[in-house]
Scaffold this active site. Structure first.
Site, PDB file in Angstrom:
ATOM      1  N   ASP A  13       0.811  -1.219   0.000  1.00  0.00           N
ATOM      2  CA  ASP A  13       0.000   0.000   0.000  1.00  0.00           C
ATOM      3  C   ASP A  13       0.844   1.269   0.000  1.00  0.00           C
ATOM      4  OD1 ASP A  13      -2.449   1.261  -0.119  1.00  0.00           O
ATOM      5  OD2 ASP A  13      -2.623   1.466   2.049  1.00  0.00           O
ATOM      6  N   CYS A  40     -20.226 -10.168   4.904  1.00  0.00           N
ATOM      7  CA  CYS A  40     -19.910 -11.135   3.844  1.00  0.00           C
ATOM      8  C   CYS A  40     -20.095 -12.562   4.356  1.00  0.00           C
ATOM      9  CB  CYS A  40     -18.470 -10.941   3.365  1.00  0.00           C
ATOM     10  SG  CYS A  40     -17.979 -12.108   2.085  1.00  0.00           S
ATOM     11  N   CYS A  84     -15.046   1.970   8.196  1.00  0.00           N
ATOM     12  CA  CYS A  84     -16.364   1.337   8.266  1.00  0.00           C
ATOM     13  C   CYS A  84     -16.209  -0.133   7.904  1.00  0.00           C
ATOM     14  CB  CYS A  84     -17.319   2.023   7.292  1.00  0.00           C
ATOM     15  SG  CYS A  84     -18.974   1.306   7.234  1.00  0.00           S
ATOM     16  N   CYS A 116     -19.611 -14.942  -5.444  1.00  0.00           N
ATOM     17  CA  CYS A 116     -20.621 -14.117  -4.776  1.00  0.00           C
ATOM     18  C   CYS A 116     -22.044 -14.527  -5.148  1.00  0.00           C
ATOM     19  CB  CYS A 116     -20.413 -12.644  -5.125  1.00  0.00           C
ATOM     20  SG  CYS A 116     -18.984 -11.884  -4.320  1.00  0.00           S
ATOM     21  N   CYS A 136     -23.441  -7.019   1.035  1.00  0.00           N
ATOM     22  CA  CYS A 136     -22.492  -5.918   1.221  1.00  0.00           C
ATOM     23  C   CYS A 136     -22.991  -4.629   0.599  1.00  0.00           C
ATOM     24  CB  CYS A 136     -21.130  -6.299   0.655  1.00  0.00           C
ATOM     25  SG  CYS A 136     -21.121  -6.669  -1.119  1.00  0.00           S
ATOM     26  N   CYS A 164     -19.689  -3.401   5.128  1.00  0.00           N
ATOM     27  CA  CYS A 164     -19.736  -4.248   3.939  1.00  0.00           C
ATOM     28  C   CYS A 164     -18.826  -5.461   4.068  1.00  0.00           C
ATOM     29  CB  CYS A 164     -19.409  -3.447   2.676  1.00  0.00           C
ATOM     30  SG  CYS A 164     -17.733  -2.791   2.604  1.00  0.00           S
TER      31      CYS A 164
END
Length: 393
Positions: free
Chosen positions: A148, A262, A255, A202, A208, A258
């Site tokens: 990152d 899952c 947050c 999914c 989500c 979402c």
């Protein structure tokens, strides 16, 4: 980090590429990585197309760095043309508790799971460097490590390497680790066979998407960061747009909604890395305690965490919004105190919070503070609330 073999140092010549790949995988797991995959450094053209469309829509908000050189960001091979293989690595940070339970405790702060422990950048990067040094010592090939901190699109890279797939919330989902993986990458000049990418599992699930408090997903697999609470509370530098303040609730840093809903999380094992366990002050702290933090206290409390990187003013701005959403009259002294804060960003959020908690107190404070306020954004907060003189006239 780039590693070069020392002059004259004899290295073990690379043998069978598949054997090398499995040796690296085993060493990565020994070092604490929970997921390891291999892909070609060259990314497919559609990866750039997706990023370009995201930027064209303006969904990146204030994150201007995402718009810089999208060709390089979308393709690791352009970042380092000599790279042959991308090694994607993941460490699970699955929480031992329900991260959404704190949302019902309106006097408490909800901090994203990833930020509750030690800064994952430091933890993951130290393991990447250890693995990189091991590879260099064993085969003497150049490499670079990323977590990152460079223009590498980590989630698409991890998906190509078979660690999982990008879910409808755009995060990586794993059949083994759910939505809880920290990611890092190694680019190496070694030419190794790729792992099979994981297909999307999914199905018709949209949990989500439906849980997002601010409607940040214009479509499955598409995120408008400007509406995302993680973006608003961490990346966004200015006042939080008024339409998102109430939906933020008591989420003051990131947050988890979402991620936490899952269904694949049921297969995830609790994080084994001790550094990712919640630190004191990060697991549902009182909002009123956080509102009292000055810069020095903020730095002490969150030293070594990802939270420290956001800075005190942005953090306390979020705390003020959460206080306004607390519906707790006992929060009024803390909010009044923030009206005198040296940061206009904090003062503006406190003005909004005061109106939510007590319109009467708001009118009292406005009588003496509006004229003395010099910051245009804070002045706008005093004037923008229904029931003030400007709206009544």
């Amino acid at each position: 980090m780039t590693r070069h073999p020392a002059p004259g140092l004899k290295r073990r010549a690379p043998s069978d590429p598949r054997a090398i790949r499995e040796e690296i995988r085993a060493e990565a797991q020994r070092l604490g990585f929970d997921a390891v995959g291999f892909a070609a450094a060259q990314a497919p053209p559609e990866q750039h197309d997706a990023l370009a469309a995201f930027v064209h829509q303006g969904w990146h908000g204030d994150m201007d760095w995402l718009a810089d050189d999208t060709e390089t960001r979308a393709n690791p091979a352009r970042l380092w043309p000599r790279a042959g293989t991308l090694i994607a690595l993941g460490m699970t940070y699955t929480p031992a508790h329900d991260p959404l339970a704190v949302l019902a405790q309106r006097d408490r702060a909800a901090i994203a799971v990833y930020a509750q422990g030690r800064d994952y950048h430091m933890v993951v990067k130290s393991r990447l460097k250890a693995l990189g040094l091991w590879i260099w010592n064993r085969w003497g090939r150049e490499l670079k490590v990323f977590v990152d901190t460079a223009p590498v699109m980590e989630r698409p890279a991890a998906a190509r390497a078979g660690l999982g797939w990008q879910g409808k919330h755009t995060n990586l989902v794993s059949r083994t680790h759910g939505s809880w993986l920290f990611l890092g990458e190694i680019l190496t000049t070694l030419a190794l066979p790729a792992d099979e990418p994981e297909r999307d599992h999914c199905g018709t699930c949209r949990a989500c998407l439906d849980i997002c408090p601010t409607g940040a997903f214009p479509a499955p697999g598409r995120l408008d960061a400007r509406r995302c609470i993680s973006y608003l509370t961490i990346e966004h530098a200015g006042p939080i747009p008024r339409e998102f303040r109430a939906p933020i609730g008591n989420r003051i840093y990131g947050c988890d909604d979402c991620l936490a809903v899952c269904p694949w999380n049921k297969f995830a094992q609790t994080a084994r890395e001790a550094a990712f366990a919640p630190r004191p002050g990060t697991a549902a702290p009182r909002l009123t305690d956080l509102a009292a933090l000055d810069d020095a206290a903020f730095r002490r409390l969150f030293s070594g965490t990802a939270i420290k990187r956001s800075g005190r003013d942005r953090f306390v701005r979020n705390v003020a919004i959460a206080l306004g959403n607390s519906a707790d009259a006992q929060s009024l002294p803390a909010v009044r105190h923030l009206l005198d804060d040296t940061s206009p960003l904090v003062r503006g959020a406190a003005v909004w919070a005061l109106m939510q908690l007590s319109p009467t107190a708001f009118r009292e404070e406005r009588e003496r503070r509006r004229v003395a306020e010099s910051d245009a954004d804070v002045q706008a907060e005093w004037d923008a609330v229904p029931g003030t003189r400007k709206h009544a006239s």
